[in-house]
Write a protein that holds these residues in place. Sequence first.
Motif, PDB file in Angstrom:
ATOM      1  N   LEU A 207       1.295  -1.215   0.160  1.00  0.00           N
ATOM      2  CA  LEU A 207       0.248  -0.242   0.031  1.00  0.00           C
ATOM      3  C   LEU A 207       0.706   1.016   0.319  1.00  0.00           C
ATOM      4  CD1 LEU A 207      -3.137  -1.071   2.734  1.00  0.00           C
ATOM      5  CD2 LEU A 207      -2.874  -0.513  -0.283  1.00  0.00           C
ATOM      6  N   MET A 208       2.039   1.239   0.734  1.00  0.00           N
ATOM      7  CA  MET A 208       2.875   2.850   0.713  1.00  0.00           C
ATOM      8  C   MET A 208       3.691   2.637  -0.082  1.00  0.00           C
ATOM      9  SD  MET A 208       2.439   3.938   3.617  1.00  0.00           S
ATOM     10  CE  MET A 208       4.057   4.526   4.143  1.00  0.00           C
ATOM     11  N   LEU A 209       4.090   1.607  -0.851  1.00  0.00           N
ATOM     12  CA  LEU A 209       4.703   1.596  -2.301  1.00  0.00           C
ATOM     13  C   LEU A 209       3.720   1.931  -2.984  1.00  0.00           C
ATOM     14  CD1 LEU A 209       6.710  -1.628  -2.384  1.00  0.00           C
ATOM     15  CD2 LEU A 209       7.559   0.348  -2.048  1.00  0.00           C
ATOM     16  N   ARG A 210       2.171   2.133  -3.399  1.00  0.00           N
ATOM     17  CA  ARG A 210       1.367   1.827  -4.401  1.00  0.00           C
ATOM     18  C   ARG A 210       1.283   3.841  -3.903  1.00  0.00           C
ATOM     19  NH1 ARG A 210      -1.961  -0.043  -7.783  1.00  0.00           N
ATOM     20  NH2 ARG A 210      -2.426   1.745  -9.663  1.00  0.00           N
ATOM     21  N   PHE A 211       1.676   4.309  -2.848  1.00  0.00           N
ATOM     22  CA  PHE A 211       1.675   6.151  -2.568  1.00  0.00           C
ATOM     23  C   PHE A 211       1.984   6.144  -3.631  1.00  0.00           C
ATOM     24  CE2 PHE A 211      -1.530   5.400   1.676  1.00  0.00           C
ATOM     25  CZ  PHE A 211      -2.453   6.852   0.826  1.00  0.00           C
ATOM     26  N   ASN A 212       3.433   5.227  -2.979  1.00  0.00           N
ATOM     27  CA  ASN A 212       4.975   5.887  -4.019  1.00  0.00           C
ATOM     28  C   ASN A 212       4.869   6.501  -5.440  1.00  0.00           C
ATOM     29  OD1 ASN A 212       7.691   7.339  -3.522  1.00  0.00           O
ATOM     30  ND2 ASN A 212       8.187   5.104  -4.472  1.00  0.00           N
ATOM     31  N   HIS A 213       4.478   5.060  -5.945  1.00  0.00           N
ATOM     32  CA  HIS A 213       3.872   5.542  -7.298  1.00  0.00           C
ATOM     33  C   HIS A 213       2.970   6.541  -8.080  1.00  0.00           C
ATOM     34  CE1 HIS A 213       3.893   3.787 -11.525  1.00  0.00           C
ATOM     35  NE2 HIS A 213       2.249   3.761 -11.621  1.00  0.00           N
ATOM     36  N   GLU A 214       2.229   6.524  -7.042  1.00  0.00           N
ATOM     37  CA  GLU A 214       0.977   7.438  -7.665  1.00  0.00           C
ATOM     38  C   GLU A 214       1.593   8.553  -7.448  1.00  0.00           C
ATOM     39  OE1 GLU A 214      -2.259   7.177  -9.035  1.00  0.00           O
ATOM     40  OE2 GLU A 214      -1.236   5.179  -9.811  1.00  0.00           O
TER      41      GLU A 214
ATOM     42  N   CYS B   2      -5.750   7.580  -4.057  1.00  0.00           N
ATOM     43  CA  CYS B   2      -5.208   7.236  -2.745  1.00  0.00           C
ATOM     44  C   CYS B   2      -6.236   6.831  -1.964  1.00  0.00           C
ATOM     45  CB  CYS B   2      -4.406   8.621  -3.039  1.00  0.00           C
ATOM     46  SG  CYS B   2      -2.430   8.422  -4.346  1.00  0.00           S
ATOM     47  N   GLU B   3      -6.936   7.984  -1.700  1.00  0.00           N
ATOM     48  CA  GLU B   3      -8.175   7.713  -0.666  1.00  0.00           C
ATOM     49  C   GLU B   3      -8.678   6.666  -0.245  1.00  0.00           C
ATOM     50  OE1 GLU B   3      -9.237  10.200   0.533  1.00  0.00           O
ATOM     51  OE2 GLU B   3      -9.559  12.140   0.090  1.00  0.00           O
ATOM     52  N   SER B   4      -8.562   5.738  -2.166  1.00  0.00           N
ATOM     53  CA  SER B   4      -8.826   4.160  -1.208  1.00  0.00           C
ATOM     54  C   SER B   4      -7.459   2.982  -0.549  1.00  0.00           C
ATOM     55  CB  SER B   4      -9.491   3.299  -2.552  1.00  0.00           C
ATOM     56  OG  SER B   4     -10.323   3.962  -2.869  1.00  0.00           O
ATOM     57  N   LEU B   5      -6.718   4.099  -0.620  1.00  0.00           N
ATOM     58  CA  LEU B   5      -5.758   3.217  -0.370  1.00  0.00           C
ATOM     59  C   LEU B   5      -5.518   3.603   0.982  1.00  0.00           C
ATOM     60  CD1 LEU B   5      -3.048   4.260  -3.528  1.00  0.00           C
ATOM     61  CD2 LEU B   5      -4.129   1.530  -2.338  1.00  0.00           C
ATOM     62  N   ALA B   6      -5.508   4.793   1.768  1.00  0.00           N
ATOM     63  CA  ALA B   6      -5.863   5.213   2.914  1.00  0.00           C
ATOM     64  C   ALA B   6      -6.739   4.808   3.601  1.00  0.00           C
ATOM     65  CB  ALA B   6      -5.697   7.038   2.708  1.00  0.00           C
ATOM     66  N   SER B   7      -7.836   4.847   3.118  1.00  0.00           N
ATOM     67  CA  SER B   7      -8.720   3.239   3.738  1.00  0.00           C
ATOM     68  C   SER B   7      -8.735   2.464   4.642  1.00  0.00           C
ATOM     69  CB  SER B   7     -10.281   3.540   3.115  1.00  0.00           C
ATOM     70  OG  SER B   7     -10.709   4.536   2.915  1.00  0.00           O
ATOM     71  N   ILE B   8      -7.985   1.735   3.090  1.00  0.00           N
ATOM     72  CA  ILE B   8      -7.454   0.464   3.739  1.00  0.00           C
ATOM     73  C   ILE B   8      -6.318   0.453   4.541  1.00  0.00           C
ATOM     74  CG2 ILE B   8      -6.638  -1.646   2.042  1.00  0.00           C
ATOM     75  CD1 ILE B   8      -7.729  -1.148  -0.339  1.00  0.00           C
ATOM     76  N   LEU B   9      -5.426   1.242   4.377  1.00  0.00           N
ATOM     77  CA  LEU B   9      -3.560   0.921   5.363  1.00  0.00           C
ATOM     78  C   LEU B   9      -4.306   1.318   6.455  1.00  0.00           C
ATOM     79  CD1 LEU B   9      -1.099   1.541   5.663  1.00  0.00           C
ATOM     80  CD2 LEU B   9      -1.057   3.578   5.100  1.00  0.00           C
ATOM     81  N   ALA B  10      -5.244   2.296   7.124  1.00  0.00           N
ATOM     82  CA  ALA B  10      -6.120   2.167   8.998  1.00  0.00           C
ATOM     83  C   ALA B  10      -6.655   1.448   8.452  1.00  0.00           C
ATOM     84  CB  ALA B  10      -7.413   3.069   7.625  1.00  0.00           C
ATOM     85  N   ILE B  11      -7.238   0.177   8.070  1.00  0.00           N
ATOM     86  CA  ILE B  11      -7.809  -1.141   8.865  1.00  0.00           C
ATOM     87  C   ILE B  11      -6.615  -1.735   9.165  1.00  0.00           C
ATOM     88  CG2 ILE B  11      -8.932  -2.940   7.930  1.00  0.00           C
ATOM     89  CD1 ILE B  11     -10.898  -0.864   6.182  1.00  0.00           C
TER      90      ILE B  11
END
Length: 305
Positions: free
Chosen positions: A148-155, A167-176
């Motif tokens: 998830l963090m690596l995908r943030f880096n890519h985006e 990125c909003e979706s990634l953040a929600s998944i990361l929180a869980i």
Amino acid sequence: MELMRDITDAPKEGRSTDPARNLVVAAEVQLSIAHVFIAELNHKAPEKFKFRRDKVFWVDLCLTPRRPNSSARFVDHWSPARTIEMGSLIAIPPRMRTELNSAGGRHASLICQMQASAVEKWLPEDFTWTERRLEASLNIASDTIRPLMLRFNHELRNPGPGSLELCESLASILAIELARYFAAASSTDEKGGLASWRMRLIDDRIADRSQPFPSVGELAKLCRLSSRQLGRAFKASRGSSISDFLTQTRIEAAKRKLYSDTCIADISSILGFSSQSSFTAAFRRSTGTTPDQFRKRIRAGSPSR
């Protein structure tokens, strides 16, 4: 998403304005529950400083090798003599006074300041920050959180159509996933986790650079357990599988060795990979690039990209 040249304008919580550290934001995005940015830092010399964030989980993925002797301790929980070497991925909990020891030098990190409430709503009602959970926060070997963090880096590096929504979706998944990770790190031996003395044996053996990198079987024998027992107990203690933990530790060791002139085949052998191709595949899964590409970027002066 906005690109920024310098961090000194409009600082947000957790964003240092100390010019002595030469902290620059390469790219950032402000989300509904998180602020995510790529920070490039240059510590002029080794230093020790206090850190605390009351409203966020500070999730830090070091995109360059974490410098040797970069360590941390939780001031209100551990004695001054007790510090833990930080892994490449850490998540400092909110309201925890932390002492950070930097070895100095240049490095880049992907930082996600996640709203504490976004994570805490997924934690069990009886959740407490135990010794093991604090230890687990300073070296996260998770096959769900790291991607998830690596995908943030890519985006952030390569924004495209729908990047903000993604990125909003990634953040929600990361929180869980953060909540699941910390909840899974058990607090007592009775819950199936490793005894403290066994965990220290494992950490000390992995840190021993004079010997070849250990296998799961060797660590199990060291702890006087079967490999299966070790796997179950390690996951209960650290919230990740021991194979994921060992793989990520080897990748971090590989990054450091790629700064040297040691050939890639030798690095693969030293770190106990079955072949150079298996090393390359594991390195690509973890970093999104091959060892050869990583080394070329180091020599070009841009290892974080």
